[in-house]
Design a protein around this motif. Sequence first.
Motif, PDB file in Angstrom:
ATOM      1  N   GLY A 194       0.843  -1.194   0.000  1.00 33.52           N
ATOM      2  CA  GLY A 194       0.000   0.000   0.000  1.00 33.52           C
ATOM      3  C   GLY A 194       0.875   1.240   0.000  1.00 33.52           C
ATOM      4  N   ASP A 227      -0.860   5.004   4.124  1.00 32.21           N
ATOM      5  CA  ASP A 227      -1.696   3.926   4.679  1.00 32.21           C
ATOM      6  C   ASP A 227      -0.956   3.161   5.771  1.00 32.21           C
ATOM      7  N   ARG A 262      -1.026   5.325   8.841  1.00 30.84           N
ATOM      8  CA  ARG A 262      -2.405   5.407   9.329  1.00 30.84           C
ATOM      9  C   ARG A 262      -2.866   4.094   9.961  1.00 30.84           C
TER      10      ARG A 262
END
Length: 610
Positions: free
Chosen positions: A455, A459, A462
């Motif tokens: 990803g 991401d 997060r």
Amino acid sequence: MTTAEKQPDKEANPKERFVYQDDDVMEKPFDWGQLKRLGMYMKPYSRKMLPVILITMLLVTLSKLAIPILISFAIDHALVKQNGSLLLIITATMSLVYIIQWLASNYRIRYTNNIGQQVIYDLRRDLFSHIQQLSFRFFDKRPAGSILVRITNDVNSLQDLFTNGVVNILIDSVQLLGIIVILLAYNLKLGAAIMLTVPLMFLVSTSLRKKIRRAWQDVRMKQSRINSHLNESIQGIRVTQAYTQEKDNMRYFSEMNGVNRRSWNLASGLNQSFGPIIEITGAVGYCILFWYGAHLVQMNEISIGILVGFATYIGHFWDPINRMGQMYSQLLIAMASSERIFEFIDEKPSVVEESQAPALPPIKGDIDLEHLVFEYEPGRPALNDISLHVDAGQSVALVGHTGSGKSTIINLISRFYDPVEGSVKIDGYNIRDVTIQSLRSQIGIVLQDTFIFSGTIRDNIRFGRLNATDEEVELAANSVNAHEFIMQLPNGYDTEVQERGNVLSMGQRQLISFARALLADPRILILDEATASIDTETELKIQEALKILLFGRTSFIIAHRLSTIRNADNIVVLDHGQLMEMGSHDQLMLHQGIYYGLIQAQYQFLSEAG
């Protein structure tokens, strides 16, 4: 190589090399309970679609049964009597029956495929969700490839059973029953004579069932081991090439592949043996038909049309039996896979929360380890009567040789395992009495081998808090000195990284993990060798990041670098699962015990390396 597959002597017989202790699984009887469990996955959808499937199934079956009757009637009443108009009507009727059969089959296939795919989706979802909830002990004793094959191959092997198998068995069963009734109604003596071949076929095919079941179970186990080895080979390719073990690894895989091929050939050969049995039995049936049927025609007990009808029905009779025999083999394959799937689904987590357990409220971070005793294996204690109090906001460094129990302590604090004796309390709450989610959501962990998911960089950061805004993600990265190198990547925070983040350096991955932990904002932070494999320049950045990361949090630090641990509020020295020393850096150096020896050894190593 998996722990289940220890490297044998290189001269060992390949056939003997793959003898395993779990062969007792092969002796289990057919488990109807598992078939019922699989059927429960169809229940929510069959209620809505079952009426349509039953109607279409009945239309398909009746249309197949009607065709030979029409042919027999046409021969006796249209062809023999040369009645052209009646022949035209019968031909039109047969055409209509074929159209009905085609339409009903299309609708049946569409609905059964929808149910089958939904069931496979639900089963794979439930299996994956359950595996996510299992404790570390489950993963400790199973290679990743073995788990992967359950979710992919074993679930896929059930697809044909759900999409076509169950309905086809019903259609073939009704068709067989209808044919038997019609043949006996046509002529009881001829029908009974032909039915004499059925017990013969049944007795011969029954003897194969156990062998076929065992063979397909063996195939599944061999395929699981191949997948496990493939997973480890790919994950460990750098080590393999570093030690130039490619040829040995290829030879080892070739032997495994050969064993799998022989296992598959055996199972496939047994599976295909149903066909010849049906053909031989069908040939015997045709011989009886034309010998005894011709005699009955001569005796005027049956007509030519009925004899042709018998011949047509016999052709239809053995086809469903053949399909049912193959379906039984498919069912055995599915049962072998379902055993493996439900084995995982039935696995209970070793760490479970009490029913009605309350959530752990927001914590300050006071921690008490009270007389902890823990064993990974019975009789081999990893911790022995460890007691320790940590005040909120205090930093604790865990020091000791490999196997001293450092990682075990943080595993117990995070409740990845439960102690054999003793307890872990946070702010006075025994962590066994609160929900696991509320506990772990307030603990952050940064490991030495930082896992980077496929990803974007954004991401991955997060992942610490999925509802964080882009601004919060970038603020966390900037706080731990990761923003600069991220902005130098081709697409900044939106740069795609592949599995495990191989395009990033070790230090860059660690900074991302720090940003992830900071974004999660845990009250307790655990650093497990988080600064072990970095260069000096990156270490300076990480030390600055650590100051921000550790500020105001209760922290546990496992590290060998003096620069990481000397500023800890409390240093705990462990040896073989026992707490040997405790104090600040200066206190322990004055004591000149185990910690003093470790530091002196590190100074000597650094001076010699320098």
